[in-house]
Design a protein around this motif. Structure first.
Motif: not given
Length: 293
Positions: A118-127, A149-160
């Motif tokens: 699913f990650g390969r067919l999206t513009d952005l992954v947010v976690l 594995g997906a090769g797509r950009p990931v926006l990683l945000v702090p949990n808090d």
């Protein structure tokens, strides 16, 4: 890159609501669809087999089934509560109606494989970056699954992360970690739509050795073609945890709202030390980081 589809993996843990809130902050600016996904793990794939009898231990399978079910229910509840609180329209049929929409999918199977699919067919992954709790190691692994594995950009945000910080993700300043690599290039190009809204962009150049075959000025010239004015700074020569801390401190000093950087695996010797920067950012970044591999 135009952001029209955002994937938000949900795990049934405390970071799920933060991931959805961060996705919504980006989606509002771009009119994007937020696809929330929970992968309900198959206990038979996760439970070790007894070598001498060749069958799964019944107790472990049952415990794994209960745990998987609990995580699925928790993910669904977080999504339902978030959707109701934010009044985000549900578009489960992918009709591509204008404006921000969302949908929730629960699918059973192998978590690593399905996140990549699913990650390969999206513009952005947010976690959301995991907290230091029992789920941190699992989610950190899943973040790496999506990155590599997906090769797509990931926006990683702090949990808090605060609501104010979420609202300012695209206001800037932004800090770009640059070494001329394919990974860094992909991160920058993936983040162009985000960077265009920034008031200030600063490029920190990572020099590998005495020569600098990929000067940061090359990147600032490229960004200028997209209407982005950027200045240049230097990062330490010895990449690793010290470099990651240098990035974070430079970002804090600049009051940056986003770091953009390439994500490096440990597959090649050249990436071995740089891979430490990626791992440290996943473990310790206290502001949003956009990564790409």
């Amino acid at each position: 890159m135009t952001i029209r589809h955002i994937l938000v993996p949900l795990f049934g843990y405390d970071g799920d609501r933060v991931s959805l809130d961060a996705a919504l902050a980006v989606a509002k600016r771009h009119g994007a669809h937020i696809a929330a996904l929970h992968v309900e793990t198959d206990p038979l794939e996760q439970t070790p087999l007894m070598v001498d009898v060749g069958v799964a231990i019944t107790e472990l399978v049952e415990a794994a089934e209960r745990h998987a079910s609990q995580r699925a229910k928790a993910s669904a509840k977080v999504f339902t509560d978030w959707q109701a609180a934010t009044s985000t329209p549900v578009d489960a049929e992918a009709s591509m109606r204008p404006g921000v929409t969302t949908a929730f999918t629960n699918i059973k199977g192998n978590e690593e494989d399905l996140l990549a699919r699913f990650g390969r067919l999206t513009d952005l992954v947010v976690l959301a970056r995991p907290k230091k709790n029992e789920a941190a190691d699992l989610i950190a692994v899943r973040i790496e699954d999506v990155l590599f594995g997906a090769g797509r950009p990931v926006l990683l945000v702090p949990n808090d992360i605060s609501a104010d910080a979420l609202a300012r993700i695209e206001t800037g300043p932004a800090l770009v970690a640059w070494n001329g690599s394919i990974e860094a290039t992909r991160a920058v190009t993936a983040g162009l739509d985000l960077l265009k809204a920034m008031g200030k962009v600063r490029v920190l150049s990572i020099k590998e050795g005495k020569k600098d075959p990929h000067p940061a000025t090359d990147l600032t010239h490229f960004l200028a073609w997209h209407g982005i004015a950027a200045t240049v700074g230097d990062a330490p020569v010895d990449a690793g945890k010290a470099t990651a801390e240098h990035f974070l401190q430079a970002a804090r000093d600049a009051k940056a709202t986003l770091i953009v950087m390439g994500a490096y695996s440990h597959g090649r010797l050249r990436q071995l030390v740089l891979g430490g920067v990626t791992s440290h950012m996943i473990d310790a970044a206290d502001l949003p980081v956009l990564m790409a591999h």
